[in-house]
Design a protein around this motif. Structure first.
Motif, PDB file in Angstrom:
ATOM      1  N   ASP A  25       0.815  -1.217   0.000  1.00 54.42           N
ATOM      2  CA  ASP A  25       0.000   0.000   0.000  1.00 54.42           C
ATOM      3  C   ASP A  25       0.847   1.266   0.000  1.00 54.42           C
ATOM      4  O   ASP A  25       0.311   2.368  -0.053  1.00 54.42           O
ATOM      5  CB  ASP A  25      -0.977   0.001   1.175  1.00 54.42           C
ATOM      6  N   ASP A  26       2.165   1.130   0.025  1.00 52.66           N
ATOM      7  CA  ASP A  26       3.078   2.272  -0.057  1.00 52.66           C
ATOM      8  C   ASP A  26       4.272   1.823  -0.888  1.00 52.66           C
ATOM      9  O   ASP A  26       5.206   1.200  -0.379  1.00 52.66           O
ATOM     10  CB  ASP A  26       3.505   2.706   1.350  1.00 52.66           C
ATOM     11  N   LEU A  27       4.238   2.152  -2.181  1.00 48.30           N
ATOM     12  CA  LEU A  27       5.264   1.670  -3.108  1.00 48.30           C
ATOM     13  C   LEU A  27       6.651   2.180  -2.723  1.00 48.30           C
ATOM     14  O   LEU A  27       7.614   1.414  -2.737  1.00 48.30           O
ATOM     15  CB  LEU A  27       4.930   2.063  -4.546  1.00 48.30           C
ATOM     16  N   GLU A  70      -4.811   0.183  -2.649  1.00 46.18           N
ATOM     17  CA  GLU A  70      -5.096   1.317  -1.764  1.00 46.18           C
ATOM     18  C   GLU A  70      -4.987   0.940  -0.299  1.00 46.18           C
ATOM     19  O   GLU A  70      -4.546   1.721   0.520  1.00 46.18           O
ATOM     20  CB  GLU A  70      -6.489   1.872  -2.056  1.00 46.18           C
ATOM     21  N   GLU A  71      -5.421  -0.275   0.029  1.00 45.59           N
ATOM     22  CA  GLU A  71      -5.411  -0.706   1.427  1.00 45.59           C
ATOM     23  C   GLU A  71      -5.163  -2.197   1.478  1.00 45.59           C
ATOM     24  O   GLU A  71      -5.722  -2.965   0.690  1.00 45.59           O
ATOM     25  CB  GLU A  71      -6.763  -0.380   2.067  1.00 45.59           C
ATOM     26  N   MET A  72      -4.315  -2.613   2.388  1.00 47.54           N
ATOM     27  CA  MET A  72      -4.057  -4.033   2.557  1.00 47.54           C
ATOM     28  C   MET A  72      -5.279  -4.665   3.205  1.00 47.54           C
ATOM     29  O   MET A  72      -5.844  -4.108   4.149  1.00 47.54           O
ATOM     30  CB  MET A  72      -2.820  -4.266   3.419  1.00 47.54           C
ATOM     31  N   GLY A  73      -5.721  -5.808   2.688  1.00 44.60           N
ATOM     32  CA  GLY A  73      -6.907  -6.480   3.205  1.00 44.60           C
ATOM     33  C   GLY A  73      -6.565  -7.541   4.227  1.00 44.60           C
ATOM     34  O   GLY A  73      -5.403  -7.821   4.494  1.00 44.60           O
ATOM     35  N   PRO A  74      -7.596  -8.145   4.786  1.00 44.20           N
ATOM     36  CA  PRO A  74      -7.369  -9.209   5.776  1.00 44.20           C
ATOM     37  C   PRO A  74      -6.740 -10.434   5.115  1.00 44.20           C
ATOM     38  O   PRO A  74      -6.938 -10.689   3.941  1.00 44.20           O
ATOM     39  CB  PRO A  74      -8.772  -9.518   6.297  1.00 44.20           C
ATOM     40  N   ARG A  75      -5.993 -11.173   5.897  1.00 43.04           N
ATOM     41  CA  ARG A  75      -5.343 -12.381   5.389  1.00 43.04           C
ATOM     42  C   ARG A  75      -5.860 -13.596   6.159  1.00 43.04           C
ATOM     43  O   ARG A  75      -6.210 -13.501   7.317  1.00 43.04           O
ATOM     44  CB  ARG A  75      -3.837 -12.272   5.600  1.00 43.04           C
ATOM     45  N   THR A  76      -5.847 -14.714   5.478  1.00 48.60           N
ATOM     46  CA  THR A  76      -6.152 -15.975   6.139  1.00 48.60           C
ATOM     47  C   THR A  76      -4.951 -16.890   5.948  1.00 48.60           C
ATOM     48  O   THR A  76      -4.200 -16.752   4.988  1.00 48.60           O
ATOM     49  CB  THR A  76      -7.418 -16.635   5.558  1.00 48.60           C
ATOM     50  N   GLY A  77      -4.778 -17.816   6.856  1.00 45.15           N
ATOM     51  CA  GLY A  77      -3.628 -18.708   6.753  1.00 45.15           C
ATOM     52  C   GLY A  77      -2.350 -17.953   7.071  1.00 45.15           C
ATOM     53  O   GLY A  77      -2.348 -16.988   7.840  1.00 45.15           O
ATOM     54  N   PHE A  78      -1.246 -18.358   6.459  1.00 47.28           N
ATOM     55  CA  PHE A  78       0.031 -17.684   6.674  1.00 47.28           C
ATOM     56  C   PHE A  78       0.737 -17.518   5.328  1.00 47.28           C
ATOM     57  O   PHE A  78       1.765 -18.148   5.053  1.00 47.28           O
ATOM     58  CB  PHE A  78       0.890 -18.461   7.673  1.00 47.28           C
ATOM     59  N   PRO A  79       0.173 -16.671   4.441  1.00 49.66           N
ATOM     60  CA  PRO A  79       0.838 -16.477   3.144  1.00 49.66           C
ATOM     61  C   PRO A  79       2.191 -15.803   3.356  1.00 49.66           C
ATOM     62  O   PRO A  79       2.325 -14.906   4.185  1.00 49.66           O
ATOM     63  CB  PRO A  79      -0.125 -15.571   2.380  1.00 49.66           C
ATOM     64  N   HIS A  80       3.197 -16.271   2.630  1.00 48.68           N
ATOM     65  CA  HIS A  80       4.524 -15.690   2.721  1.00 48.68           C
ATOM     66  C   HIS A  80       5.351 -16.120   1.527  1.00 48.68           C
ATOM     67  O   HIS A  80       4.979 -17.029   0.797  1.00 48.68           O
ATOM     68  CB  HIS A  80       5.223 -16.114   4.019  1.00 48.68           C
ATOM     69  N   MET A  81       6.471 -15.443   1.319  1.00 46.04           N
ATOM     70  CA  MET A  81       7.468 -15.896   0.366  1.00 46.04           C
ATOM     71  C   MET A  81       8.704 -16.265   1.171  1.00 46.04           C
ATOM     72  O   MET A  81       8.912 -15.729   2.261  1.00 46.04           O
ATOM     73  CB  MET A  81       7.773 -14.819  -0.669  1.00 46.04           C
ATOM     74  N   ALA A  82       9.466 -17.194   0.669  1.00 48.26           N
ATOM     75  CA  ALA A  82      10.675 -17.630   1.371  1.00 48.26           C
ATOM     76  C   ALA A  82      11.893 -17.251   0.536  1.00 48.26           C
ATOM     77  O   ALA A  82      11.917 -17.484  -0.668  1.00 48.26           O
ATOM     78  CB  ALA A  82      10.640 -19.134   1.608  1.00 48.26           C
ATOM     79  N   MET A  83      12.882 -16.664   1.206  1.00 43.19           N
ATOM     80  CA  MET A  83      14.122 -16.286   0.550  1.00 43.19           C
ATOM     81  C   MET A  83      15.270 -17.061   1.186  1.00 43.19           C
ATOM     82  O   MET A  83      15.338 -17.196   2.405  1.00 43.19           O
ATOM     83  CB  MET A  83      14.354 -14.786   0.679  1.00 43.19           C
ATOM     84  N   HIS A  84      16.150 -17.560   0.332  1.00 41.30           N
ATOM     85  CA  HIS A  84      17.277 -18.384   0.776  1.00 41.30           C
ATOM     86  C   HIS A  84      18.418 -17.508   1.276  1.00 41.30           C
ATOM     87  O   HIS A  84      18.866 -16.599   0.584  1.00 41.30           O
ATOM     88  CB  HIS A  84      17.752 -19.257  -0.391  1.00 41.30           C
TER      89      HIS A  84
END
Length: 139
Positions: A25-27, A70-84
């Protein structure tokens, strides 16, 4: 190992991931975080027209594509990206993130995965997107 769901579809070959797309929401804050804190470089990005602002960044083979909402919405679960994070650089990287003022969602720790010790920590970007840092080599 048997597939979870049997299929008659032709074989699919996936060699890795091309990029991870995350919404922010803030580039400017997101670019500062990925570029200045994590060390990503800016990539050229096509102009997709009005209402499609964003940025593309890369570090090694990892690309993050930022899209603006415009606005970050609610999340369900645990979405994420993984970096090595290579094992040899783990401790220095964790110390440097702390020195840069990064808060840990889940602090650095270790666990056993299939008889192998795996280190992981979770941080968030300025928009709240979860990022796992792990010493598991994707190759």
């Amino acid at each position: 190992m048997e597939p979870a769901v049997p299929t008659t579809a032709p074989a699919v070959t996936i060699a890795g991931y091309s990029h991870v797309a995350v919404m922010v929401d803030d580039l400017d804050a997101a670019i500062d975080f990925y570029r200045d804190v994590l060390g990503f470089s800016m990539l050229p990005r096509p102009d997709f027209g009005p209402g499609t602002e964003g940025a593309w960044l890369q570090l090694g083979h990892a690309q993050v594509h930022l899209g603006v909402v415009e606005e970050m919405g609610p999340r369900t679960g645990f979405p994420h990206m993984a970096m090595h994070v290579p094992a040899a650089a783990w401790d220095d990287t964790m110390r440097e993130l702390e020195a840069r003022g990064v808060s840990f969602l889940l602090p650095p720790g270790s666990r056993e995965d299939f008889g192998k010790t795996v280190r992981a920590a979770f941080i968030c970007d300025p928009a709240g997107n979860a990022i796992e840092l792990t010493d598991v080599d994707p190759t």
